[in-house]
Design a protein around this motif. Structure first.
Motif, PDB file in Angstrom:
ATOM      1  N   ASP A 110       0.815  -1.213   0.000  1.00  8.22           N
ATOM      2  CA  ASP A 110       0.000   0.000   0.000  1.00  8.22           C
ATOM      3  C   ASP A 110       0.850   1.265   0.000  1.00  8.22           C
ATOM      4  O   ASP A 110       1.647   1.491   0.901  1.00  8.22           O
ATOM      5  CB  ASP A 110      -0.924   0.031   1.210  1.00  8.22           C
ATOM      6  N   LYS A 111       0.662   2.054  -1.021  1.00  8.80           N
ATOM      7  CA  LYS A 111       1.265   3.381  -1.137  1.00  8.80           C
ATOM      8  C   LYS A 111       0.223   4.251  -1.800  1.00  8.80           C
ATOM      9  O   LYS A 111       0.071   4.235  -3.017  1.00  8.80           O
ATOM     10  CB  LYS A 111       2.550   3.318  -1.956  1.00  8.80           C
ATOM     11  N   ASP A 112      -0.533   4.988  -0.980  1.00 13.46           N
ATOM     12  CA  ASP A 112      -1.659   5.751  -1.515  1.00 13.46           C
ATOM     13  C   ASP A 112      -1.227   6.864  -2.465  1.00 13.46           C
ATOM     14  O   ASP A 112      -1.944   7.204  -3.391  1.00 13.46           O
ATOM     15  CB  ASP A 112      -2.506   6.313  -0.374  1.00 13.46           C
ATOM     16  N   VAL A 113      -0.053   7.446  -2.232  1.00 13.58           N
ATOM     17  CA  VAL A 113       0.478   8.490  -3.091  1.00 13.58           C
ATOM     18  C   VAL A 113       1.936   8.147  -3.365  1.00 13.58           C
ATOM     19  O   VAL A 113       2.633   7.651  -2.483  1.00 13.58           O
ATOM     20  CB  VAL A 113       0.369   9.876  -2.407  1.00 13.58           C
ATOM     21  N   SER A 114       2.404   8.416  -4.554  1.00 15.39           N
ATOM     22  CA  SER A 114       3.788   8.072  -4.889  1.00 15.39           C
ATOM     23  C   SER A 114       4.773   8.946  -4.118  1.00 15.39           C
ATOM     24  O   SER A 114       4.451  10.044  -3.677  1.00 15.39           O
ATOM     25  CB  SER A 114       4.024   8.228  -6.392  1.00 15.39           C
ATOM     26  N   ALA A 115       5.979   8.452  -3.975  1.00 14.68           N
ATOM     27  CA  ALA A 115       7.021   9.169  -3.236  1.00 14.68           C
ATOM     28  C   ALA A 115       7.357  10.508  -3.889  1.00 14.68           C
ATOM     29  O   ALA A 115       7.625  11.494  -3.188  1.00 14.68           O
ATOM     30  CB  ALA A 115       8.268   8.297  -3.125  1.00 14.68           C
ATOM     31  N   GLU A 116       7.334  10.562  -5.205  1.00 15.25           N
ATOM     32  CA  GLU A 116       7.664  11.798  -5.906  1.00 15.25           C
ATOM     33  C   GLU A 116       6.656  12.897  -5.586  1.00 15.25           C
ATOM     34  O   GLU A 116       7.029  14.048  -5.340  1.00 15.25           O
ATOM     35  CB  GLU A 116       7.711  11.568  -7.425  1.00 15.25           C
ATOM     36  N   ILE A 117       5.378  12.561  -5.574  1.00 15.71           N
ATOM     37  CA  ILE A 117       4.344  13.555  -5.278  1.00 15.71           C
ATOM     38  C   ILE A 117       4.442  14.006  -3.822  1.00 15.71           C
ATOM     39  O   ILE A 117       4.284  15.191  -3.515  1.00 15.71           O
ATOM     40  CB  ILE A 117       2.942  12.989  -5.597  1.00 15.71           C
TER      41      ILE A 117
END
Length: 191
Positions: free
Chosen positions: A172-179
């Motif tokens: 689970d990663k709701d938003v990417s690390a870049e964003i």
């Protein structure tokens, strides 16, 4: 910002000047304390934590930072030339100070969302099982007999308590690390 040295900090940490110092620090974007003793560092973190009721994060790289790291709510140790004492006393370890931003903004956000979703998952898992037992009591005349064998209950808890959190925690990663790195305000929204 405010820069304060160890000798001045010693006078400020006395009871008579603590409130004035805290009022001043609240108005600053950053407060840097240099040449402070380990005791002064830990007292300063205790003061901010108790008087301002704030969550504290202490970052250190050597043995002189251990007491500060242990007093703070969250401690981050930087492994480096000064040894591993700060890393051993901390909650999180990073290799360089520049990784602190990613630790807080990316992994901190993911940790918040994973923990909140897992608490909800465990709550609903247990509510489902208790409701099943409750409705079973209507059919057995409230005699207190067990609906399932113990091995089925153990298997139920093993499967539904261990496998979903592992899968959810890894994937689970709701938003990417870049964003998350581009929009730091997403961290406060997750709280």
């Amino acid at each position: 910002g405010l820069v304060i040295d160890g000798r001045t900090l010693e006078h400020v940490l006395h009871d008579s000047l603590q409130n004035v110092f805290l009022e001043l620090t609240e108005k600053c974007r950053a407060v840097v304390c240099c040449q402070a003793t380990p005791l002064q560092k830990s007292v300063l973190v205790k003061l901010v934590r108790s008087k301002l009721k704030a969550m504290t994060l202490a970052v250190g790289d050597g043995a002189n930072d251990v007491s500060m790291i242990q007093v703070a709510d969250t401690g981050v140790g930087i492994s480096g030339q000064e040894g591993m004492q700060a890393v051993m006393a901390s909650d999180f370890a990073i290799s360089q100070f520049k990784h602190l931003r990613k630790l807080l903004l990316v992994h901190g956000h993911w940790c918040y969302t994973r923990l909140t979703n897992m608490v909800l998952y465990f709550f609903y898992k247990n509510v489902t099982y208790v409701n099943l037992l409750f409705w079973y009591q209507f059919f057995c005349g409230f005699s207190g007999t067990s609906m399932t064998d113990y091995w089925i209950l153990i298997l139920f808890n093993l499967l539904f308590t261990s496998v979903p959190p592992i899968i959810y925690g890894v994937l689970d990663k709701d938003v990417s690390a870049e964003i998350l790195m581009e929009l730091p305000q997403l961290y406060t929204m997750s709280q």
